[in-house]
Design a protein around this motif. Structure first.
Motif, PDB file in Angstrom:
ATOM      1  N   PHE A 302       0.836  -1.209   0.000  1.00 24.10           N
ATOM      2  CA  PHE A 302       0.000   0.000   0.000  1.00 24.10           C
ATOM      3  C   PHE A 302       0.868   1.254   0.000  1.00 24.10           C
ATOM      4  O   PHE A 302       0.597   2.225  -0.720  1.00 24.10           O
ATOM      5  CB  PHE A 302      -0.911  -0.021   1.210  1.00 24.10           C
ATOM      6  CG  PHE A 302      -1.806   1.174   1.304  1.00 24.10           C
ATOM      7  CD1 PHE A 302      -2.882   1.344   0.421  1.00 24.10           C
ATOM      8  CD2 PHE A 302      -1.574   2.167   2.258  1.00 24.10           C
ATOM      9  CE1 PHE A 302      -3.699   2.462   0.512  1.00 24.10           C
ATOM     10  CE2 PHE A 302      -2.391   3.276   2.339  1.00 24.10           C
ATOM     11  CZ  PHE A 302      -3.465   3.434   1.470  1.00 24.10           C
ATOM     12  N   LEU A 303       1.945   1.246   0.801  1.00 25.76           N
ATOM     13  CA  LEU A 303       2.844   2.382   0.839  1.00 25.76           C
ATOM     14  C   LEU A 303       3.523   2.590  -0.513  1.00 25.76           C
ATOM     15  O   LEU A 303       3.702   3.732  -0.973  1.00 25.76           O
ATOM     16  CB  LEU A 303       3.906   2.172   1.929  1.00 25.76           C
ATOM     17  CG  LEU A 303       3.395   2.200   3.384  1.00 25.76           C
ATOM     18  CD1 LEU A 303       4.530   1.910   4.352  1.00 25.76           C
ATOM     19  CD2 LEU A 303       2.780   3.594   3.707  1.00 25.76           C
ATOM     20  N   LEU A 304       3.897   1.502  -1.156  1.00 26.48           N
ATOM     21  CA  LEU A 304       4.516   1.613  -2.478  1.00 26.48           C
ATOM     22  C   LEU A 304       3.519   2.133  -3.496  1.00 26.48           C
ATOM     23  O   LEU A 304       3.882   2.902  -4.418  1.00 26.48           O
ATOM     24  CB  LEU A 304       5.066   0.240  -2.913  1.00 26.48           C
ATOM     25  CG  LEU A 304       6.306  -0.251  -2.158  1.00 26.48           C
ATOM     26  CD1 LEU A 304       6.663  -1.677  -2.562  1.00 26.48           C
ATOM     27  CD2 LEU A 304       7.493   0.691  -2.419  1.00 26.48           C
ATOM     28  N   VAL A 305       2.261   1.751  -3.357  1.00 26.72           N
ATOM     29  CA  VAL A 305       1.241   2.283  -4.265  1.00 26.72           C
ATOM     30  C   VAL A 305       1.104   3.791  -4.076  1.00 26.72           C
ATOM     31  O   VAL A 305       1.011   4.565  -5.042  1.00 26.72           O
ATOM     32  CB  VAL A 305      -0.099   1.572  -4.054  1.00 26.72           C
ATOM     33  CG1 VAL A 305      -1.234   2.301  -4.782  1.00 26.72           C
ATOM     34  CG2 VAL A 305      -0.004   0.130  -4.532  1.00 26.72           C
ATOM     35  N   LEU A 306       1.073   4.195  -2.788  1.00 27.59           N
ATOM     36  CA  LEU A 306       0.984   5.639  -2.516  1.00 27.59           C
ATOM     37  C   LEU A 306       2.191   6.373  -3.097  1.00 27.59           C
ATOM     38  O   LEU A 306       2.065   7.473  -3.677  1.00 27.59           O
ATOM     39  CB  LEU A 306       0.903   5.871  -1.000  1.00 27.59           C
ATOM     40  CG  LEU A 306      -0.385   5.409  -0.304  1.00 27.59           C
ATOM     41  CD1 LEU A 306      -0.307   5.685   1.194  1.00 27.59           C
ATOM     42  CD2 LEU A 306      -1.593   6.131  -0.914  1.00 27.59           C
ATOM     43  N   GLY A 308       4.009   5.382  -5.597  1.00 24.60           N
ATOM     44  CA  GLY A 308       3.888   5.374  -7.048  1.00 24.60           C
ATOM     45  C   GLY A 308       2.888   6.394  -7.534  1.00 24.60           C
ATOM     46  O   GLY A 308       3.106   7.067  -8.567  1.00 24.60           O
ATOM     47  N   VAL A 309       1.759   6.488  -6.797  1.00 22.83           N
ATOM     48  CA  VAL A 309       0.744   7.481  -7.203  1.00 22.83           C
ATOM     49  C   VAL A 309       1.312   8.888  -7.079  1.00 22.83           C
ATOM     50  O   VAL A 309       1.127   9.754  -7.961  1.00 22.83           O
ATOM     51  CB  VAL A 309      -0.530   7.303  -6.364  1.00 22.83           C
ATOM     52  CG1 VAL A 309      -1.489   8.465  -6.609  1.00 22.83           C
ATOM     53  CG2 VAL A 309      -1.190   5.967  -6.696  1.00 22.83           C
ATOM     54  N   GLY A 310       1.998   9.170  -5.962  1.00 25.09           N
ATOM     55  CA  GLY A 310       2.578  10.497  -5.774  1.00 25.09           C
ATOM     56  C   GLY A 310       3.600  10.808  -6.858  1.00 25.09           C
ATOM     57  O   GLY A 310       3.617  11.915  -7.437  1.00 25.09           O
ATOM     58  N   ALA A 311       4.439   9.847  -7.165  1.00 24.51           N
ATOM     59  CA  ALA A 311       5.437  10.056  -8.223  1.00 24.51           C
ATOM     60  C   ALA A 311       4.744  10.223  -9.559  1.00 24.51           C
ATOM     61  O   ALA A 311       5.180  10.998 -10.429  1.00 24.51           O
ATOM     62  CB  ALA A 311       6.427   8.883  -8.242  1.00 24.51           C
ATOM     63  N   GLY A 312       3.654   9.507  -9.757  1.00 21.47           N
ATOM     64  CA  GLY A 312       2.921   9.636 -11.011  1.00 21.47           C
ATOM     65  C   GLY A 312       2.303  11.010 -11.157  1.00 21.47           C
ATOM     66  O   GLY A 312       2.267  11.581 -12.271  1.00 21.47           O
ATOM     67  N   VAL A 313       1.778  11.558 -10.041  1.00 20.93           N
ATOM     68  CA  VAL A 313       1.216  12.919 -10.087  1.00 20.93           C
ATOM     69  C   VAL A 313       2.302  13.920 -10.471  1.00 20.93           C
ATOM     70  O   VAL A 313       2.096  14.832 -11.299  1.00 20.93           O
ATOM     71  CB  VAL A 313       0.570  13.275  -8.747  1.00 20.93           C
ATOM     72  CG1 VAL A 313       0.194  14.763  -8.713  1.00 20.93           C
ATOM     73  CG2 VAL A 313      -0.644  12.393  -8.515  1.00 20.93           C
ATOM     74  N   ILE A 314       3.459  13.775  -9.841  1.00 22.03           N
ATOM     75  CA  ILE A 314       4.572  14.688 -10.163  1.00 22.03           C
ATOM     76  C   ILE A 314       4.960  14.547 -11.619  1.00 22.03           C
ATOM     77  O   ILE A 314       5.209  15.530 -12.337  1.00 22.03           O
ATOM     78  CB  ILE A 314       5.766  14.406  -9.243  1.00 22.03           C
ATOM     79  CG1 ILE A 314       5.399  14.733  -7.788  1.00 22.03           C
ATOM     80  CG2 ILE A 314       7.006  15.180  -9.685  1.00 22.03           C
ATOM     81  CD1 ILE A 314       6.446  14.348  -6.776  1.00 22.03           C
ATOM     82  N   ALA A 315       5.006  13.318 -12.106  1.00 17.11           N
ATOM     83  CA  ALA A 315       5.365  13.104 -13.514  1.00 17.11           C
ATOM     84  C   ALA A 315       4.318  13.711 -14.434  1.00 17.11           C
ATOM     85  O   ALA A 315       4.640  14.291 -15.483  1.00 17.11           O
ATOM     86  CB  ALA A 315       5.519  11.600 -13.781  1.00 17.11           C
ATOM     87  N   LEU A 351       5.067   1.016  -8.335  1.00 22.53           N
ATOM     88  CA  LEU A 351       3.875   0.228  -8.681  1.00 22.53           C
ATOM     89  C   LEU A 351       4.231  -1.230  -8.973  1.00 22.53           C
ATOM     90  O   LEU A 351       3.516  -2.162  -8.580  1.00 22.53           O
ATOM     91  CB  LEU A 351       3.178   0.871  -9.880  1.00 22.53           C
ATOM     92  CG  LEU A 351       2.519   2.232  -9.612  1.00 22.53           C
ATOM     93  CD1 LEU A 351       1.942   2.817 -10.901  1.00 22.53           C
ATOM     94  CD2 LEU A 351       1.412   2.084  -8.553  1.00 22.53           C
ATOM     95  N   ILE A 352       5.375  -1.432  -9.679  1.00 23.07           N
ATOM     96  CA  ILE A 352       5.801  -2.808  -9.964  1.00 23.07           C
ATOM     97  C   ILE A 352       6.124  -3.544  -8.666  1.00 23.07           C
ATOM     98  O   ILE A 352       5.747  -4.721  -8.457  1.00 23.07           O
ATOM     99  CB  ILE A 352       7.010  -2.810 -10.913  1.00 23.07           C
ATOM    100  CG1 ILE A 352       6.585  -2.317 -12.295  1.00 23.07           C
ATOM    101  CG2 ILE A 352       7.628  -4.210 -11.011  1.00 23.07           C
ATOM    102  CD1 ILE A 352       7.743  -2.119 -13.253  1.00 23.07           C
ATOM    103  N   ALA A 353       6.859  -2.857  -7.754  1.00 17.84           N
ATOM    104  CA  ALA A 353       7.199  -3.478  -6.470  1.00 17.84           C
ATOM    105  C   ALA A 353       5.951  -3.767  -5.661  1.00 17.84           C
ATOM    106  O   ALA A 353       5.831  -4.805  -4.999  1.00 17.84           O
ATOM    107  CB  ALA A 353       8.149  -2.577  -5.692  1.00 17.84           C
ATOM    108  N   ALA A 354       4.975  -2.851  -5.705  1.00 17.74           N
ATOM    109  CA  ALA A 354       3.725  -3.069  -4.968  1.00 17.74           C
ATOM    110  C   ALA A 354       2.982  -4.279  -5.508  1.00 17.74           C
ATOM    111  O   ALA A 354       2.450  -5.105  -4.753  1.00 17.74           O
ATOM    112  CB  ALA A 354       2.858  -1.821  -5.047  1.00 17.74           C
TER     113      ALA A 354
END
Length: 526
Positions: A302-306, A308-315, A351-354
């Motif tokens: 779940f933390l990795l998803v968060l 990934g989502v945060g990094a995705g928003v920045i991207a 996301l892959i790690a999650a």
């Protein structure tokens, strides 16, 4: 009232021990060594019997009788002593070795080739009750059969009579046993036997009853006999063990097996309960461990998803800002491009790690696998601590189990032999295998007894059954034994072949042995 009397009678019957009866096979076996002792005279041409008594062998060549039986021959050089065995026609002469008038004992030795099976002497002189048997050659039986004095030179089985010990008491200045097993003139010097065929005394005389046959009789006890034999360097067979019947022994063996089976079932149930409790404990520990791992893995995913989502928003933001002018000399596109690349990489990796953590998290089936692995690991460690079997190949030391044996002679308390997997003993004696049992039959030429030795490599039990046979039965057994040659150790199929061969001898043996010796064998440690 009637029911009460019946109940009392039943309880009374239970409290009184059943009488111990003599085993006819043991009495017959002892009778092989009982002889007629004949005092022989001569007129210069012919020999003729003067009188006779009885006697019994204490060694293959030495006979015990009463002093009063041979006194006449000791005092008259023209008289000789003849020994007539109960079997065969090989009567021999004998010479006097010792006479003890004080306790009415005498020892004579066979001067010819006759050899007799020695009787075993009871080493327990304190018995003052129980059934006994007198064995000998009473004259009144000879007269009833119409036999004259010349007929007594022919071998005939001795007469056996039963009675009970009435007590031990000193009389005529020596120790005697009072009993009710009838004897008459001619019985003098014969043995008084217990239920196992062991000598309790030497029949000597009867109580005076006004000229009629006496109801009570006296035998010189072993308290007198054994010192007399030792003084004359006779190494007699002595057995002080209780006399037990094979029926009692078999019943005790059944009870022992039942106790072992009950204990084994109880132990199995206890081990099953311990295993169940252990499995429950391991199950609970495995469930807790798997559940904790699942929760930790899911939380990390779940933390990795968060992340990934945060990094995705920045991207995404960086991607939207592409083309705007920069104020620091660098182009806005180069900065947003690096930002997009870093954020995108972090988002993708997170996301892959999650996803990897999510799909590789422990499932519920991991509980069963961990329980089985833990149980197998414990079983393997316990098994490693178990000692190796001591009943396989190698040198074994076997100890006589008196509580499981019927001892009528004087056996060895310990035996030692080397056992091989193919049934070879001491590298030279092959045992036969038949019906799931290893055995070897011994039919000696020097002794009228057949021994059957059995060994069980699984339990480490070695057993010897001895059959004390008559001369005719031994002759037949020797003939059957002489028809086959045991295969040598190491020969192909030796055990099975010998197992079949020995059947010809075992078929001739009585149903029950006279002696059973049970040994417990263990591997030697020195």
């Amino acid at each position: 009232m009637k029911r009460f009397l019946i109940l009392c009678a039943a309880l009374f019957g239970l409290l009184i021990p059943a009488p111990s009866f003599a085993d006819p096979a043991d009495i017959n076996a002892a009778a092989r060594g009982v002889v007629r002792v004949v005092i022989i005279g001569t007129d210069g041409t012919d020999v003729y019997p003067v009188s006779h008594g009885s006697g019994f062998a204490v060694s293959p060549t030495r006979i015990v009788t009463n002093a009063h039986v041979v006194t006449q021959a000791a005092q008259d050089d023209t008289l000789r002593i003849g020994i007539v065995p109960s079997e065969g026609n090989d009567a021999n002469y004998a010479k006097i070795l010792s006479i003890s008038p004080r306790n009415d004992l005498a020892l004579v030795e066979i001067t010819g080739s006759l050899r007799l099976p020695p009787l075993t002497i009871s080493g327990n002189p304190n018995s003052d009750s129980g059934e006994v048997s007198s064995v000998g050659y009473p004259m009144n039986v000879d007269q009833a059969q119409g036999l004259d004095l010349n007929d007594i030179f022919n071998s005939q089985p001795p007469v056996k009579s039963r009675g009970f010990i009435s007590g031990a008491r000193p009389s005529r200045q020596f120790d005697t046993i009072l009993h009710t097993a009838p004897i008459a003139r001619g019985n003098s010097g014969g043995p008084l036997l217990d239920g196992c065929g062991r000598v309790l005394g030497v029949n000597s005389f009867g109580a005076d009853s006004g000229g009629s046959d006496a109801e009570f009789f006296f035998a010189v006890s072993t308290k007198e006999l054994l010192p007399f034999l030792r003084a004359n360097n006779v190494n007699a067979r002595v057995n002080a063990l209780p006399c037990r019947s094979l029926a009692d022994l078999d019943e005790a063996e059944r009870e022992r097996i039942e106790r072992q089976q009950t204990a084994a079932r109880a132990e199995l149930a206890e081990r099953a309960e311990q295993t169940r409790a252990k499995r429950d404990r391991v199950q609970l520990e495995a469930e807790q461990a798997v559940q904790e791992e699942r929760e930790n893995t899911m939380a990390l995913a779940f933390l990795l998803v968060l992340l990934g989502v945060g990094a995705g928003v920045i991207a995404w933001q960086a991607w939207m800002q592409q083309g705007e002018p920069a104020t620091d000399g660098d182009t806005h596109d180069s900065r947003t491009e690096r930002k997009l690349m870093i954020a995108g990489t972090v988002a993708a990796a997170a996301l892959i790690a999650a996803l990897a953590l999510w799909f590789t998290r422990p499932g519920l089936d991991a509980i069963d696998r961990r329980v089985n692995a833990a149980m197998n690991e414990d079983d393997g460690s316990d098994g490693a601590k178990q000692p190796a079997s001591s009943n396989g190949e190698g040198t074994l030391l076997c100890t006589l189990q008196l509580d499981r044996s019927r001892v009528t002679g004087t056996p060895d308390p310990e035996l030692q032999f080397t056992w091989a997997e193919d049934g070879c003993v001491n590298e030279r004696t092959q045992y036969g295998f038949s019906g799931g049992t290893w055995s070897r039959i011994f039919v000696p030429n020097q002794e009228d007894a057949v021994s059957v030795n059995r060994y069980d490599p699984v339990t480490g039990e070695f057993r010897t059954d001895r059959y004390l046979l008559s001369r005719n039965a031994m002759t037949s057994a020797r003939e059957a034994r002489g028809k086959y040659t045991p295969p040598k150790c190491g020969t192909d199929g030796a055990a099975a072949s010998l197992g079949d061969m020995q059947g010809a001898v075992t078929a001739m043996l009585p149903q029950q042995p006279n002696e059973r010796l049970v040994y417990k064998c263990e591997a030697r440690t020195d």
